[in-house]
Design an enzyme around this catalytic site. Structure first.
Site, mmCIF file in Angstrom:
data_model
loop_
_atom_site.group_PDB
_atom_site.id
_atom_site.type_symbol
_atom_site.label_atom_id
_atom_site.label_comp_id
_atom_site.label_asym_id
_atom_site.label_seq_id
_atom_site.Cartn_x
_atom_site.Cartn_y
_atom_site.Cartn_z
ATOM 1 N N ARG A 156 0.845 -1.221 0.204
ATOM 2 C CA ARG A 156 0.013 -0.495 0.054
ATOM 3 C C ARG A 156 0.755 1.127 0.297
ATOM 4 O O ARG A 156 0.456 1.769 -0.469
ATOM 5 C CB ARG A 156 -0.906 0.252 1.682
ATOM 6 C CG ARG A 156 -1.901 -0.817 1.093
ATOM 7 C CD ARG A 156 -2.438 -1.374 2.840
ATOM 8 N NE ARG A 156 -3.676 0.072 2.808
ATOM 9 C CZ ARG A 156 -4.499 -0.191 2.911
ATOM 10 N NH1 ARG A 156 -5.456 -0.990 2.150
ATOM 11 N NH2 ARG A 156 -5.062 1.018 3.071
ATOM 12 N N LYS A 212 -20.767 11.181 15.716
ATOM 13 C CA LYS A 212 -21.595 10.186 14.766
ATOM 14 C C LYS A 212 -21.549 8.959 14.600
ATOM 15 O O LYS A 212 -22.329 8.442 14.415
ATOM 16 C CB LYS A 212 -19.429 9.699 13.891
ATOM 17 C CG LYS A 212 -19.212 8.269 13.099
ATOM 18 C CD LYS A 212 -19.775 8.906 12.044
ATOM 19 C CE LYS A 212 -19.797 7.997 10.857
ATOM 20 N NZ LYS A 212 -17.790 8.186 9.963
ATOM 21 N N ASN A 242 -25.097 7.849 12.187
ATOM 22 C CA ASN A 242 -25.493 6.381 11.444
ATOM 23 C C ASN A 242 -26.398 5.636 11.653
ATOM 24 O O ASN A 242 -27.185 5.127 11.019
ATOM 25 C CB ASN A 242 -23.681 5.619 11.778
ATOM 26 C CG ASN A 242 -23.028 6.075 11.138
ATOM 27 O OD1 ASN A 242 -23.052 6.677 10.160
ATOM 28 N ND2 ASN A 242 -21.752 5.167 10.904
ATOM 29 N N LEU A 247 -34.091 8.355 1.800
ATOM 30 C CA LEU A 247 -35.298 7.000 2.330
ATOM 31 C C LEU A 247 -35.785 6.764 0.872
ATOM 32 O O LEU A 247 -36.618 6.586 0.169
ATOM 33 C CB LEU A 247 -36.774 7.874 2.010
ATOM 34 C CG LEU A 247 -37.998 8.227 2.924
ATOM 35 C CD1 LEU A 247 -37.575 7.345 4.315
ATOM 36 C CD2 LEU A 247 -39.550 9.442 2.963
ATOM 37 N N ALA A 255 -36.427 2.746 -0.293
ATOM 38 C CA ALA A 255 -36.946 0.909 -0.421
ATOM 39 C C ALA A 255 -35.780 0.572 -1.140
ATOM 40 O O ALA A 255 -34.913 1.038 -1.913
ATOM 41 C CB ALA A 255 -38.011 0.789 -0.589
ATOM 42 N N GLY A 292 -25.696 -1.541 4.175
ATOM 43 C CA GLY A 292 -24.630 -2.512 3.799
ATOM 44 C C GLY A 292 -22.980 -1.926 4.234
ATOM 45 O O GLY A 292 -23.164 -0.655 4.408
ATOM 46 N N CYS A 338 -18.810 0.627 7.521
ATOM 47 C CA CYS A 338 -19.247 1.672 8.075
ATOM 48 C C CYS A 338 -20.511 1.757 9.230
ATOM 49 O O CYS A 338 -20.113 0.885 10.080
ATOM 50 C CB CYS A 338 -18.852 2.958 7.890
ATOM 51 S SG CYS A 338 -17.354 3.615 6.637
ATOM 52 N N LYS A 393 -21.171 -1.988 10.706
ATOM 53 C CA LYS A 393 -20.862 -2.111 12.262
ATOM 54 C C LYS A 393 -20.875 -1.068 13.204
ATOM 55 O O LYS A 393 -20.650 -1.583 14.603
ATOM 56 C CB LYS A 393 -18.921 -2.149 12.055
ATOM 57 C CG LYS A 393 -18.461 -1.534 10.926
ATOM 58 C CD LYS A 393 -17.139 -0.410 12.148
ATOM 59 C CE LYS A 393 -16.652 0.271 11.318
ATOM 60 N NZ LYS A 393 -16.198 1.225 12.288
#
Length: 437
Positions: free
Chosen positions: A35, A208, A212, A254, A256, A261, A264, A267
């Site tokens: 990296r 934060k 979420n 909003l 559907a 997923g 962030c 979890k």
């Protein structure tokens, strides 16, 4: 001012490039040699629109470079940003803070001068104080090392834009000096009009996590209404449009679909629940547990709908999955609804072929037993059902009439609800979407 950014994952890459764009000299710290080489060549180790050109621009200018040596940044930087990952702890819903504490343990013994250490990582409330105690205990400069928390609100596929033009800036600080330093760092977006909220450390941490959790609740709520729409013949897209005009609710997020997923939101929501449990706030756990359950149920609903459209038969059926990334604009497949659905369908016995414009390499690592095609058309060849699970613009631009000629059975399940339903039906397809009649 000189800035160090420790950790060069999604957050760290965007932060490093963004700080250089703001005009500062920046050193990023990355211990992985592969990296590190990519970064010093001006290339991000992940796909994010606009990030590579920005990295290249500032690496070439000399304003930005990357190192694996903490001694190069310790007393060089005026501000140290911690951008370490906080994945879900294996076997638990808690956040794994080992990377954050590893950064602190590597940096602290080298800090001999007063400095500001700013956390950007998403952490459970109370972490900043633990970081501060660790720094003060290990750093030669002791309490002259000040801790602040400045949570990020980057959306994958919009990370560069959100770094350079944030919709708000939250400064969790303990002194006027720390606030002034952060205002200097973010002077450019502040001058452009980004609002600033100044608060204490626990408030910044909760902002934060709370954001979420609220976003996850909003997504799960519209998906719960999609179930109501299925049961009554209503159209969830029109329902969302009408709800969105209420300025207390708003139209954003909003939508559907297969649910949220990525690396962030899932979890972070679970870590938020876990911390609420530690604090004894049971009401939060009860609410957010239902939110998470609704989100998981959406994936099962798509599998059930696929089974229905296949006439109740899995064996010998070919199913195409359009999309592998958890959303368009990224190659991130962590907790991807698309790959989860693909895996569930395969476990039932169907043959599953996947195509995604950017996430194929990452998808193969996570789900090596699935089939992968080089184009969307190839993926659809001889399919008995086509599942649209990631909202890439390329998929909306597919010609349903031409695609009709390559499939065995013209059935499309639009889990993202953004294909042109009349056009697909006019081309001879059976079009189904959860929450739409």
């Amino acid at each position: 001012m000189r800035i160090a950014v420790i950790g060069t994952g999604y957050l760290g890459c965007n932060t490093s490039a963004g700080m250089a764009e703001f005009g500062f000299d920046v050193i990023g710290v990355e211990i992985d040699e592969h990296r590190l080489k990519l970064l010093n060549d001006g290339k991000a180790p992940l796909y994010e629109p606009g990030l590579d050109p920005l990295l290249k621009k500032h690496v070439d200018s000399g304003r930005l470079r990357f190192t694996s040596d903490y001694t190069e940044i310790a007393d060089w930087a005026d501000v140290h940003f911690i951008c370490a990952g906080t994945p879900q702890l294996e076997g638990s819903e808690a956040a794994d803070l080992s990377q954050v504490y590893s950064v602190v343990d590597m940096l602290a013994p080298l800090l001999t001068e007063p400095t500001l250490v700013v956390g950007r990582s998403t952490v459970p409330v109370g972490t900043s104080k633990a970081v501060e105690e660790r720094l003060h205990r290990q750093a030669p400069a002791g309490s002259a090392v000040e801790v602040a928390w400045q949570p990020e609100f980057l959306r994958e596929a919009h990370g560069v834009e959100d770094t350079l033009h944030p919709d708000r800036l939250v400064f969790g600080v303990q002194s006027e000096a720390a606030e002034a330093r952060l205002r200097e760092v973010f002077a450019t977006p502040i001058e452009e009009g980004s609002p600033v909220v100044v608060c204490n450390l626990p408030t910044a941490e909760l902002v934060k996590g709370g954001a979420n959790a609220f976003l996850a609740t909003k997504i799960s709520f519209i998906n719960a209404l999609a179930e109501m729409a299925d049961a009554t013949g209503a159209d969830v897209t029109q329902l969302a449009e009408a709800l969105g005009y209420d300025n207390r609710i708003g139209r954003g997020a909003l939508n559907a679909g297969p649910g949220y997923g990525g690396g962030c939101l899932p979890k972070d929501l679970r870590a938020f629940m876990h911390r609420a449990g530690e604090l004894g706030v049971e009401e939060v756990i009860t609410l957010l547990r239902e939110v998470d359950d609704i989100n998981q149920h959406r994936r099962a609903r798509i599998v059930d709908l696929t089974h229905e459209m296949l006439g109740g038969q899995w064996i010998g059926k070919n199913v195409t999955v359009l999309g592998a990334a958890f959303k368009a604009g990224t190659d991130d497949v962590r907790d991807s609804p698309a790959l989860d659905v693909a895996g569930r369908v395969q476990l039932h016995g169907a043959n599953v072929t996947v195509f995604d414009p950017e996430a194929m390499e990452n998808a193969r690592k996570v789900r090596p037993t699935l089939r992968y095609a080089s184009t969307a058309v190839e993926a659809c060849r001889e399919a008995h059902a086509v599942l649209h699970l990631t909202e890439w613009p390329e998929f909306r631009q597919l010609d349903p009439a031409a695609l009709r000629d390559v499939v065995t059975n013209p059935v499309v399940i639009d889990a993202r609800l953004n294909l042109d339903a009349p056009a697909w039906r006019a081309a001879g397809w059976t079009y189904r979407a959860p929450g739409r009649p």
